[in-house]
Write an enzyme that holds these catalytic residues in place. Structure first.
Site, mmCIF file in Angstrom:
data_model
loop_
_atom_site.group_PDB
_atom_site.id
_atom_site.type_symbol
_atom_site.label_atom_id
_atom_site.label_comp_id
_atom_site.label_asym_id
_atom_site.label_seq_id
_atom_site.Cartn_x
_atom_site.Cartn_y
_atom_site.Cartn_z
ATOM 1 N N HIS A 11 0.877 -1.178 0.000
ATOM 2 C CA HIS A 11 0.000 0.000 0.000
ATOM 3 C C HIS A 11 0.916 1.231 0.000
ATOM 4 O O HIS A 11 2.013 1.172 0.553
ATOM 5 C CB HIS A 11 -0.840 -0.060 1.283
ATOM 6 C CG HIS A 11 -1.894 0.992 1.403
ATOM 7 N ND1 HIS A 11 -1.613 2.304 1.742
ATOM 8 C CD2 HIS A 11 -3.238 0.930 1.264
ATOM 9 C CE1 HIS A 11 -2.746 2.987 1.807
ATOM 10 N NE2 HIS A 11 -3.748 2.185 1.504
ATOM 11 N N ASP A 14 3.333 -4.555 8.221
ATOM 12 C CA ASP A 14 2.120 -3.755 8.041
ATOM 13 C C ASP A 14 0.926 -4.698 8.209
ATOM 14 O O ASP A 14 0.595 -5.472 7.313
ATOM 15 C CB ASP A 14 2.144 -3.113 6.639
ATOM 16 C CG ASP A 14 0.838 -2.394 6.310
ATOM 17 O OD1 ASP A 14 -0.128 -2.504 7.093
ATOM 18 O OD2 ASP A 14 0.778 -1.731 5.259
ATOM 19 N N GLN A 43 -4.260 -5.169 7.119
ATOM 20 C CA GLN A 43 -5.286 -6.081 6.583
ATOM 21 C C GLN A 43 -5.347 -7.411 7.340
ATOM 22 O O GLN A 43 -6.170 -8.259 7.004
ATOM 23 C CB GLN A 43 -5.032 -6.357 5.100
ATOM 24 C CG GLN A 43 -5.239 -5.145 4.202
ATOM 25 C CD GLN A 43 -6.668 -4.615 4.216
ATOM 26 O OE1 GLN A 43 -7.614 -5.327 4.572
ATOM 27 N NE2 GLN A 43 -6.839 -3.365 3.851
ATOM 28 N N LYS A 78 -10.117 -0.576 10.681
ATOM 29 C CA LYS A 78 -10.266 -1.786 9.853
ATOM 30 C C LYS A 78 -10.563 -3.000 10.732
ATOM 31 O O LYS A 78 -10.586 -4.132 10.248
ATOM 32 C CB LYS A 78 -8.996 -2.028 9.045
ATOM 33 C CG LYS A 78 -8.743 -0.949 7.978
ATOM 34 C CD LYS A 78 -7.534 -1.282 7.154
ATOM 35 C CE LYS A 78 -7.008 -0.128 6.346
ATOM 36 N NZ LYS A 78 -7.818 0.239 5.194
ATOM 37 N N CYS A 117 -4.799 2.422 -3.643
ATOM 38 C CA CYS A 117 -3.572 2.990 -3.044
ATOM 39 C C CYS A 117 -2.393 2.042 -3.197
ATOM 40 O O CYS A 117 -1.569 1.885 -2.282
ATOM 41 C CB CYS A 117 -3.768 3.336 -1.571
ATOM 42 S SG CYS A 117 -4.974 4.604 -1.298
#
Ligand SMILES: Cc1ncc(COP(=O)(O)O)c(C=O)c1O
Length: 421
Positions: A138, A215, A218, A241, A379
């Protein structure tokens, strides 16, 4: 068994019509909806506890401070950090990554400045400043590092992927040998759904003494996270999220790294002593939390974690996996469909394009049928360049989605494809 009907009752926003059709919300990778308990926790804070924290001797301030620090402990337990001081509250993944890129830049430069004497030595070191990312990041895990290395004429090293959206680990090993100062990788791609083998990648980087940032934007809502088992040096995520409010997120860092890194922002709360000549900084985690934090959202995040923990996580994973499999199976019937991201090891989202149809047009038409998906580059423009496409249509699932909704979604896509051909 998950009682999806009961779960959906906790998300009133799902129970509405758009353009006269029942809303089918499949944009969960962008943001999840919030259960009533989270909304009520934040409301309750403003109704009964609102106060600035860490500063007042009075009752309300102490109560809010205790609640905020309790939330930090809840986050630490959720990701299995060793200590609560290893959790920094931020606005989300993007801010956490900017914090890390900026702090690493200052750390690396202060080390090189103290070791090197001549300008030419310094410029040689700067040109060796490398950070390793993957080709599926991203922008939030790409641009901060890119800007950081480019300020010093260094460069990004990028792990390539194959046509299925699987990282090339042989190339990864080769790039590690080039000596990046940091490795920063997505746990799960927000475009491809690929679950990267981060544990293995972390172990490989550690063999070269390189710290790893994961990261987790998600992954955290959908899969249990154990930062000690992963042995990552940093793990970043966004509350919104994972059923929590917007404007709150976190950064886990191993205490020894957070001790070494200089502060990111300056101001109230993050200082120890201040004079016109000199400032000394507060201990962890406060050193990284300048200014008044978003206390209400942090309490909402704690409640979201309790909500997730209240469900059987294996059942949630199984349910989201079933939604994904059903969507893949039904979408495969469409002529000219191409899935972008075909790893066997993947999370609950599906990205695709259909020959001769622009993703934006398809998204706009199915929106009118009540189906909310995301279209575009998500993104992650370099991913689009890699696959030679302008964008994808992406449907992403959460625990409140149903097989019936998958059916409505696929039928809408079929209908739209017929209209656009
Ligand atoms: C993999 C990944 N990283 C980073 C981000 C940025 O998250 P935020 O906008 O919450 O900071 C996202 C958001 O979609 C993401 O999917």
């Amino acid at each position: 068994m998950l009682d999806i009907k009961e779960i959906r009752n906790q998300f009133p926003v799902l129970d509405q019509q758009v353009y006269g059709k029942p809303l089918v919300y499949l944009d969960n990778a962008a943001t999840t909806q919030k259960p009533l308990c989270v909304i009520e926790r934040e409301r309750d804070y403003y109704l009964h506890e609102n106060c600035n924290i860490h500063r007042g001797v009075h009752y309300l301030s102490q109560k809010a401070t205790e609640a905020y620090e309790h939330a930090r402990q809840t986050v630490a337990d959720f990701v299995h950090a060793k200590e609560a001081r290893e959790i920094i509250f931020t606005r989300g993944t993007t801010e956490s990554l900017n914090l890390l890129a900026t702090s690493f830049e200052h750390l690396l430069l202060s080390t090189s400045n103290s070791q090197l004497t001549t300008d030419s030595q310094l410029s040689t070191l700067n040109s060796q400043l490398k950070v390793l990312v993957t080709s599926m990041e991203h922008h939030s895990n790409l641009v901060p590092w890119q800007q950081m290395v480019q300020r010093h004429h260094g460069r990004l090293l990028v792990v390539p992927m194959d046509d299925r959206g699987i990282l090339d680990l042989e190339q990864y090993e080769k790039l590690l040998k080039e000596g990046p100062k940091v490795v920063s990788i997505a746990h799960i791609s927000n475009v491809l759904g690929t679950i990267n083998p981060v544990k293995e990648m972390i172990a490989m980087a550690h063999q070269y003494g390189i710290p790893v940032v994961v990261d987790g934007a998600q992954s955290i809502a959908h899969h249990p996270i154990d930062v000690q088992d992963l042995d990552c040096d940093f793990f970043v995520f966004s509350g919104h999220k994972m059923y929590a409010p917007m404007g709150i997120g976190g950064l886990y860092g191993k205490a020894e790294w957070l001790e070494k890194l200089p502060p990111y922002q300056f101001g109230g709360e993050m200082v120890d002593t201040v004079s016109f000549d000199k400032t000394t900084f507060n201990v962890l985690p406060y050193k990284f939390e300048a200014g008044t934090p978003n206390v209400g959202a942090a309490l909402g995040l704690e409640t979201a974690i309790q909500f997730i923990k209240g469900l059987d996580r294996r059942e949630v994973e199984a349910h989201e996996g079933q939604l994904l499999r059903s969507a893949l199976e039904k979408l495969s019937e469409i002529d000219g469909i191409h899935f972008i991201g075909e790893s066997d090891h993947r999370s609950g989202l599906v990205s695709f394009i259909i020959d001769g149809i622009h993703p934006y047009d398809l998204g706009t038409i199915i929106d009118k049928m009540g189906v909310a998906v995301r279209t575009g580059h998500h993104c992650a423009e370099p991913v689009m360049t890699r696959f030679g496409i302008p964008g994808t249509v992406r449907a992403s699932f959460a625990l409140y989605n149903t097989l019936e909704e998958v059916e409505v979604f696929v039928n809408a896509v079929k209908k739209a494809a017929m209209m656009l051909r």
